[in-house]
Design a protein around this motif. Structure first.
Motif, short mmCIF file in Angstrom:
data_model
loop_
_atom_site.label_atom_id
_atom_site.label_comp_id
_atom_site.label_asym_id
_atom_site.label_seq_id
_atom_site.Cartn_x
_atom_site.Cartn_y
_atom_site.Cartn_z
N ARG A 130 0.85 -1.20 0.00
CA ARG A 130 0.00 0.00 0.00
C ARG A 130 0.89 1.25 0.00
NH1 ARG A 130 -2.14 0.56 4.53
NH2 ARG A 130 -4.24 1.37 4.03
N VAL A 131 0.72 2.08 -1.04
CA VAL A 131 1.60 3.23 -1.24
C VAL A 131 0.82 4.54 -1.22
CG1 VAL A 131 3.35 4.26 -2.75
CG2 VAL A 131 3.06 1.77 -2.71
N GLU A 175 -0.28 -1.02 -4.89
CA GLU A 175 -1.35 -0.10 -5.29
C GLU A 175 -1.20 1.22 -4.55
OE1 GLU A 175 -5.20 -1.47 -4.08
OE2 GLU A 175 -4.55 -2.04 -2.07
N VAL A 176 -1.60 2.29 -5.20
CA VAL A 176 -1.64 3.61 -4.57
C VAL A 176 -2.97 3.74 -3.83
CG1 VAL A 176 -1.68 6.10 -4.96
CG2 VAL A 176 -0.11 4.65 -6.26
N ILE A 177 -2.90 3.88 -2.52
CA ILE A 177 -4.13 3.97 -1.73
C ILE A 177 -4.65 5.40 -1.64
CG2 ILE A 177 -3.71 1.87 -0.41
CD1 ILE A 177 -2.68 3.72 1.88
N ASP A 178 -3.77 6.38 -1.89
CA ASP A 178 -4.20 7.79 -1.90
C ASP A 178 -3.03 8.65 -2.34
OD1 ASP A 178 -5.81 10.00 -1.65
OD2 ASP A 178 -6.44 9.54 0.41
N PRO A 230 0.06 3.64 5.43
CA PRO A 230 0.57 2.94 4.25
C PRO A 230 1.84 2.15 4.58
CG PRO A 230 1.19 5.24 4.17
CD PRO A 230 0.26 5.09 5.34
N ASP A 231 2.19 1.22 3.71
CA ASP A 231 3.46 0.50 3.86
C ASP A 231 4.63 1.37 3.43
OD1 ASP A 231 2.27 -2.07 4.59
OD2 ASP A 231 1.60 -2.17 2.51
N VAL A 232 4.41 2.12 2.34
CA VAL A 232 5.46 2.95 1.75
C VAL A 232 4.87 4.30 1.34
CG1 VAL A 232 7.16 3.13 -0.13
CG2 VAL A 232 6.63 0.89 0.86
N VAL A 233 5.66 5.37 1.54
CA VAL A 233 5.28 6.70 1.09
C VAL A 233 6.33 7.17 0.09
CG1 VAL A 233 4.89 9.12 1.74
CG2 VAL A 233 4.18 7.28 3.29
#
Length: 344
Positions: free
Chosen positions: A6-7, A31-34, A51-54
């Motif tokens: 989740r990015v 996937e881009v969550i926002d 998120p997992d990653v920003v």
């Protein structure tokens, strides 16, 4: 059904947010969550969505990337990948962000709004996957609280120079190691940190301000002096020849220039058995061939351990050569360098 990475994408350009999101969403495992249009909104969304990653733009209004990074890390146990254009301010913020906990960074190919950002798609996707894996490893480390340290043999020989090689996760470790070395080590230190041109200059300047040693970006023909750290400039291989530094534009090795292998091999030929080499965290296997050359000439090798490596690629490849003398966590490496060099 596997769980996607989740990015959260934070960038002040709507076009960049769209292009970066499309690149990420084209991969099956993420996937881009926002998205967020500035640092303030990014901080709030990271705290809410976890998120997992920003992916975080370095130069933004309201709060720049460094300021946003520090707030995000307070409220969210995620990894942050900085996206930086090559400006003086951007490169300085990026280097400080890496020291403050950013996982890694990507250079935007042509400025803040890079229509050709797709050129770095493969690099971005790979780093997002490594960032997620590092998150999972951190959870295991917090549970186990294990510290690894393995001494294979002791050394009692004269050391005339030190060579260090690192990639992903390296800037923070190198900063901690180099700033903990004394001003009377009395040997030169040569460093390859995988970074694009321009960022190595900011890295050298940051180190020089905080280190007891003199830290410079290497220059072609520069005389080698003791108590001086030479950082290989991005885009050039750094070699040693007749007590001088040589820079060259020969082809990349493992897809990188500067390459650790190039420095280590050159240093081994020049300093023979009186050389100490250290391989730090990083993706890939750069440094493994150089480690073999150092050992063949009688030198001494340190490798960072798996638990404290952001990515256990380069140290693992070095260890698997059978040439590593000691495996240590990052916070013990400066102490080992001092001990070996000063033979205490």
């Amino acid at each position: 059904m596997f769980e996607k990475i989740r990015v959260l994408v934070v960038d002040d350009s709507a076009l960049m947010r769209k292009i970066i999101s499309d690149m990420i969403n084209s991969e099956l495992d993420m996937e881009v969550i926002d998205t967020a249009r500035d640092g303030e909104i990014g901080i709030k969304k990271a705290a809410l969505l976890k998120p997992d990653v920003v992916t975080l733009d370095v130069e933004m209004p309201n709060k720049n990337g460094l300021e946003a990074l520090q707030e995000i890390k307070k409220h969210c146990n995620c990894q942050v990948i900085m996206l930086s254009s090559l400006t003086s301010e951007g490169s300085e913020i990026t280097i400080e962000s890496l020291r403050k906990g950013a996982f890694d960074f990507i250079q935007k190919p042509s400025g803040s709004i890079s229509l050709d950002i797709s050129k770095v798609k493969e690099e971005l996707i790979e780093k997002i996957r490594y960032a997620k894996a590092h998150n999972q490893k951190n959870k295991l480390i917090r549970k186990s609280n294990i510290e690894s340290s393995r001494q294979i043999k002791t050394v009692n020989k004269k050391i005339d120079a030190v060579v260090l090689g690192a990639s992903t996760g390296g800037p923070k470790v190198l900063f901690d190691v180099i700033t903990n070395l004394p001003n009377n080590l009395n040997v030169p230190i040569f460093v390859v940190q995988h970074m694009p041109a321009g960022f190595t200059k900011a890295f050298a300047e940051r180190l020089d301000k905080n280190s007891k040693l003199t830290v410079k970006e290497g220059q072609d023909g520069q005389a080698i002096l003791p108590n001086t750290v030479y950082i290989a400039p991005g885009g050039y291989h750094m070699l040693l020849e007749k007590n001088k530094i040589r820079l060259d534009l020969s082809p990349t090795i493992h897809g990188v220039r500067p390459a650790v292998d190039k420095l280590f091999t050159s240093a081994a030929e020049f300093y023979k058995e009186n050389l100490l080499g250290c391989v730090f965290t990083g993706m890939g296997k750069d440094g493994a061939e150089g480690v073999k050359k150092i050992k063949a000439n009688g030198g001494y090798i340190i490798a960072q351990d798996e638990l404290t490596s952001t990515v256990y690629g380069m140290p693992k490849a070095a260890y698997e050569t059978g040439c590593v003398d000691v495996v240590l966590p990052d916070h013990k490496i400066a102490e080992e360098i001092i001990k070996v060099v000063k033979r205490t």
